[in-house]
Motif scaffolding. Sequence first.
Motif, PDB file in Angstrom:
ATOM      1  N   ALA A   4       0.838  -1.201   0.000  1.00  0.00           N
ATOM      2  CA  ALA A   4       0.000   0.000   0.000  1.00  0.00           C
ATOM      3  C   ALA A   4       0.872   1.249   0.000  1.00  0.00           C
ATOM      4  N   VAL A   5       1.966   1.180   0.756  1.00  0.00           N
ATOM      5  CA  VAL A   5       2.884   2.318   0.828  1.00  0.00           C
ATOM      6  C   VAL A   5       3.466   2.588  -0.554  1.00  0.00           C
ATOM      7  N   ALA A   6       3.946   1.530  -1.205  1.00  0.00           N
ATOM      8  CA  ALA A   6       4.568   1.688  -2.521  1.00  0.00           C
ATOM      9  C   ALA A   6       3.550   2.222  -3.532  1.00  0.00           C
ATOM     10  N   ASP A   7       2.312   1.729  -3.454  1.00  0.00           N
ATOM     11  CA  ASP A   7       1.280   2.194  -4.386  1.00  0.00           C
ATOM     12  C   ASP A   7       1.030   3.687  -4.221  1.00  0.00           C
ATOM     13  N   TYR A   8       0.953   4.106  -2.951  1.00  0.00           N
ATOM     14  CA  TYR A   8       0.713   5.527  -2.691  1.00  0.00           C
ATOM     15  C   TYR A   8       1.882   6.366  -3.197  1.00  0.00           C
ATOM     16  N   ILE A   9       3.086   5.948  -2.834  1.00  0.00           N
ATOM     17  CA  ILE A   9       4.281   6.722  -3.204  1.00  0.00           C
ATOM     18  C   ILE A   9       4.396   6.815  -4.730  1.00  0.00           C
ATOM     19  N   GLU A  36       0.361   4.455   7.570  1.00  0.00           N
ATOM     20  CA  GLU A  36       0.151   5.864   7.212  1.00  0.00           C
ATOM     21  C   GLU A  36       1.412   6.680   7.501  1.00  0.00           C
ATOM     22  N   LYS A  37       2.027   6.384   8.650  1.00  0.00           N
ATOM     23  CA  LYS A  37       3.234   7.128   9.032  1.00  0.00           C
ATOM     24  C   LYS A  37       4.358   6.851   8.036  1.00  0.00           C
ATOM     25  N   ALA A  38       4.478   5.601   7.617  1.00  0.00           N
ATOM     26  CA  ALA A  38       5.527   5.248   6.649  1.00  0.00           C
ATOM     27  C   ALA A  38       5.327   6.036   5.356  1.00  0.00           C
ATOM     28  N   LYS A  39       4.056   6.178   4.937  1.00  0.00           N
ATOM     29  CA  LYS A  39       3.768   6.965   3.734  1.00  0.00           C
ATOM     30  C   LYS A  39       4.261   8.397   3.908  1.00  0.00           C
ATOM     31  N   ASP A  40       3.938   8.973   5.081  1.00  0.00           N
ATOM     32  CA  ASP A  40       4.338  10.362   5.342  1.00  0.00           C
ATOM     33  C   ASP A  40       5.858  10.505   5.310  1.00  0.00           C
ATOM     34  N   LEU A  41       6.526   9.559   5.987  1.00  0.00           N
ATOM     35  CA  LEU A  41       7.984   9.653   6.079  1.00  0.00           C
ATOM     36  C   LEU A  41       8.621   9.556   4.698  1.00  0.00           C
ATOM     37  N   ARG A  82       7.183  10.201   1.820  1.00  0.00           N
ATOM     38  CA  ARG A  82       6.826  11.386   1.037  1.00  0.00           C
ATOM     39  C   ARG A  82       7.795  12.533   1.347  1.00  0.00           C
ATOM     40  N   MET A  83       8.108  12.686   2.634  1.00  0.00           N
ATOM     41  CA  MET A  83       9.093  13.710   3.016  1.00  0.00           C
ATOM     42  C   MET A  83      10.416  13.457   2.305  1.00  0.00           C
ATOM     43  N   GLY A  84      10.809  12.192   2.298  1.00  0.00           N
ATOM     44  CA  GLY A  84      12.087  11.814   1.680  1.00  0.00           C
ATOM     45  C   GLY A  84      12.090  12.050   0.182  1.00  0.00           C
ATOM     46  N   VAL A  85      10.962  11.714  -0.464  1.00  0.00           N
ATOM     47  CA  VAL A  85      10.880  11.866  -1.925  1.00  0.00           C
ATOM     48  C   VAL A  85      11.035  13.343  -2.290  1.00  0.00           C
ATOM     49  N   GLU A  86      10.323  14.192  -1.563  1.00  0.00           N
ATOM     50  CA  GLU A  86      10.386  15.621  -1.881  1.00  0.00           C
ATOM     51  C   GLU A  86      11.777  16.187  -1.625  1.00  0.00           C
ATOM     52  N   ARG A  87      12.407  15.702  -0.551  1.00  0.00           N
ATOM     53  CA  ARG A  87      13.777  16.153  -0.270  1.00  0.00           C
ATOM     54  C   ARG A  87      14.728  15.667  -1.359  1.00  0.00           C
ATOM     55  N   SER A  88      14.518  14.410  -1.781  1.00  0.00           N
ATOM     56  CA  SER A  88      15.457  13.810  -2.734  1.00  0.00           C
ATOM     57  C   SER A  88      15.538  14.612  -4.026  1.00  0.00           C
ATOM     58  N   GLN A 145      11.007  18.794   3.429  1.00  0.00           N
ATOM     59  CA  GLN A 145      10.533  17.782   4.362  1.00  0.00           C
ATOM     60  C   GLN A 145       9.469  18.356   5.292  1.00  0.00           C
ATOM     61  N   VAL A 146       9.755  19.573   5.793  1.00  0.00           N
ATOM     62  CA  VAL A 146       8.806  20.202   6.715  1.00  0.00           C
ATOM     63  C   VAL A 146       7.441  20.363   6.041  1.00  0.00           C
ATOM     64  N   LYS A 147       7.468  20.799   4.788  1.00  0.00           N
ATOM     65  CA  LYS A 147       6.202  21.044   4.080  1.00  0.00           C
ATOM     66  C   LYS A 147       5.425  19.767   3.828  1.00  0.00           C
ATOM     67  N   ASN A 148       6.142  18.662   3.766  1.00  0.00           N
ATOM     68  CA  ASN A 148       5.476  17.414   3.405  1.00  0.00           C
ATOM     69  C   ASN A 148       5.179  16.497   4.571  1.00  0.00           C
ATOM     70  N   VAL A 149       5.344  17.022   5.775  1.00  0.00           N
ATOM     71  CA  VAL A 149       5.089  16.169   6.935  1.00  0.00           C
ATOM     72  C   VAL A 149       3.636  15.724   6.966  1.00  0.00           C
TER      73      VAL A 149
END
Lengths: 669, 154
Positions: A41-46, A132-137, A139-145, A657-661
Amino acid sequence: MSDNNGDEKPVGSKVDQEEKRVGVFVCECGVNIGGVVNTRAVADYIGTLHGVKVTSVNKFTCSDSGQADIQAKIKEHNLNRVVVAACSPKTHEPTFRACIEEMGLNQYFLEFVNIRDHCSWIHMWEKEKATEKAKDLIRMGVERSKLLEPLQASEVPVNDKALVIGAGVAGMQSALDLADMGFQVYLVEKEPSIGGRMARFDKVFPTNDCSICILGPKMVEVARNKNIKIMSYSEVKAVEGYVGNFTVKVEHKPRYLDVTKCTGCAKCSEVCPVEVPYDFNEGLGTRKAIFVPFPQAVPLRALIDKENCINCKACAKACASGAINYDMQTSYTDLNVGVIIGAVGFKTYDPEPRHDFGYGLYDNIITAMEFERLLNAAGPTGGHVVRPSDCKEPIRVGFVNCVGSRDKNTNIYCSGVCCMYTIKNAQLLKEKRPETDHTIMYIDIRTPFRGYEESYNRSRNLGVKFLRGRPVEVKEDPVTKNIKVRVEDTLAGEIRNLEFDLMVLATGIVPNEGISQIQQLLKLSKAADGLLMEAHPKLKPVDTTIDGVFLAGCASGPKDIPYAVSQGSACAGRATILLKNKKAITEGITAVVNPDVCVGCEVCIPMCPFQAIKFDEKENKANVVKALCKGCGTCVAACPTGALEQSHFKNNQLLAQVKNVFRFQEVAA
Amino acid sequence: MTTETAAVKSVQAENGWEPNILAFCCNWCSYAGADLAGVSRFQYPPTVKILRVMCSSRVEPAFILKALKEGADGVLIAGCHIGDCHYIDGNKNAEVRINNTKKALVKLGFDKRLRLEWISASEGLRFSEVIKDFTEEIKKLGQNPVNIQGSEVK
């Protein structure tokens, strides 16, 4: 810093103008993550996030097949950013950096997201929320990357000389190994002789061989080695620079005699009228104001203790070689070295201030170090163990273990060596005088290494008694001066009242004097126990967080002799990597000044703990010395104009990261 | 507590609101402390998201304001204990900065939503305790007003 900083475009390299093509690799870590987080589910969302070209779920991303999957997908999808959502970057970031670097990507294009230690392991019973938390984390990483920039680790030249601070057995071993590999070593020792604590021991466990008989030849070997320059009675006063390029100021305390003329004959001591307690013998017995530290001292040279000297000049008349020089001054040497090994040793816990178990109140309670000197044939009593009150040889001897160790009132840690040296001390006296009776009062007996358990068994066979319990009351018989002890025998479950002629306290290992000074000079950190911190307790036990600085022996925790010697050699080996390569790689994460924005206010300069920011008077700009910068970012946060940035932790990267928390907000790159 | 805010809170409770906390953890002590909490399986509420910085002194007041503006119910800055800083005394700079930010937040009524803690690499249990405690405190404070429709702050 303004709000729209998060949207500002980084100074463009070619890569930055490219479309960001992110690959996200979610690791299940067996069931460690997969058992809690719904990775699919996490991978699908990301996969729905802008810029994410591919997602992949692996059982073990760090395995060969997991890494092969990353490399294949980089190729297939032409990825230029990789996000790995797995365990902790503290352990696995280097693995994946190397993995993507092999595919021609800059290693700093990796973003590591921790969904195990910071998610699945701590929300084991809340699977949905963890997902849900894993998705958030992530997402933060993707945007930072998407905002990560390529960095180059820089190279600095390494001076091929080494400094070893402390010439105990660990420091001597480091110096010998480095010298034998052909490197020039400066061995600085604050005492007038090398040898350290081991020179004071009588015999050493578990084999009970004479300490100075095995150490003495090593000390001579150090002195004879052409690559080692011994600086005894000297202290390091200043250290500047960085890996490969340290400048060190060494202070030489005056001996008040010319060491090139002194022969160590000790004729001067014979005529000296002053007697003071002999520190080498733990204050037992006396020495003169002019003295040779001990018979096996290296260098075998006398020195004058000016504090106690009465200036009678008798020694000058007695000295056949005319070595005495009362006007000698403190001198200094500046050294340039590439690496520094700190082997600053330990001292034993002092029970005097707290009067632990009556020490300092009653004559016949001594420390194990004092006992050690009494046992020694070259000690104050010629090897006869006598009790201080009447100089009679004791029959009943009690030993108390864990004094200043394993005690929340002093030190909570185990000093590791006290069980063994107490066992050894009891054995030695028992062998010397079989009529003696020994009782060791302990909490636990710890004998973990080769030959130690056998030594323990040997003590028991010799008739040494072991009593599990700590004395709860210690009193002195006012007439006989015997020591009366009330102790609970916790194995028998009864209170025992014992009487000893002499009681010996097994004092633990505590940080040496001057350890704070060394810590500050070398910019190291201290652990809660007051000893110096290694870079990693398991995988980097002799490295420190300062590149080019290593630690051997008890400076980083209690150790026995074999362990200290091993660390001495380990330091030499680790240091050789730098000395032989003649270059060091420094981390790419540093502060960077944008000279177009810098107004030369100098706010950043005092902020830097490493003096890495120099002010360019000509240009009126701050200037970061990359080799000195450790990349903490303190100056960056202080910069009022935003001229300073921390590479890899830039404002826009962190703000992404802050914006995507809490919700998805794409940040324009 | 006014009846109004009490009413808001009861609505929040019905909606199943849970605090959202952003934690800036220094790489050397607190991030490692959070790792240790994980390794030791010390369970704590899933209310916190950790952002890694090299040193607590890297955190700019603007990051904190941004997080609060974005709707964070609480912001935690965690660094090495004083004296143990990997960068010698970066955490002392952090202390000054965070305390000043806290003072500035008093006027906005947000000061209790900001917390500074020293958590070492060996304090996994403490990390989980801090998160539990901060979560409880934020629950008492209620939701960040910027997240509430029709709020004056918004």
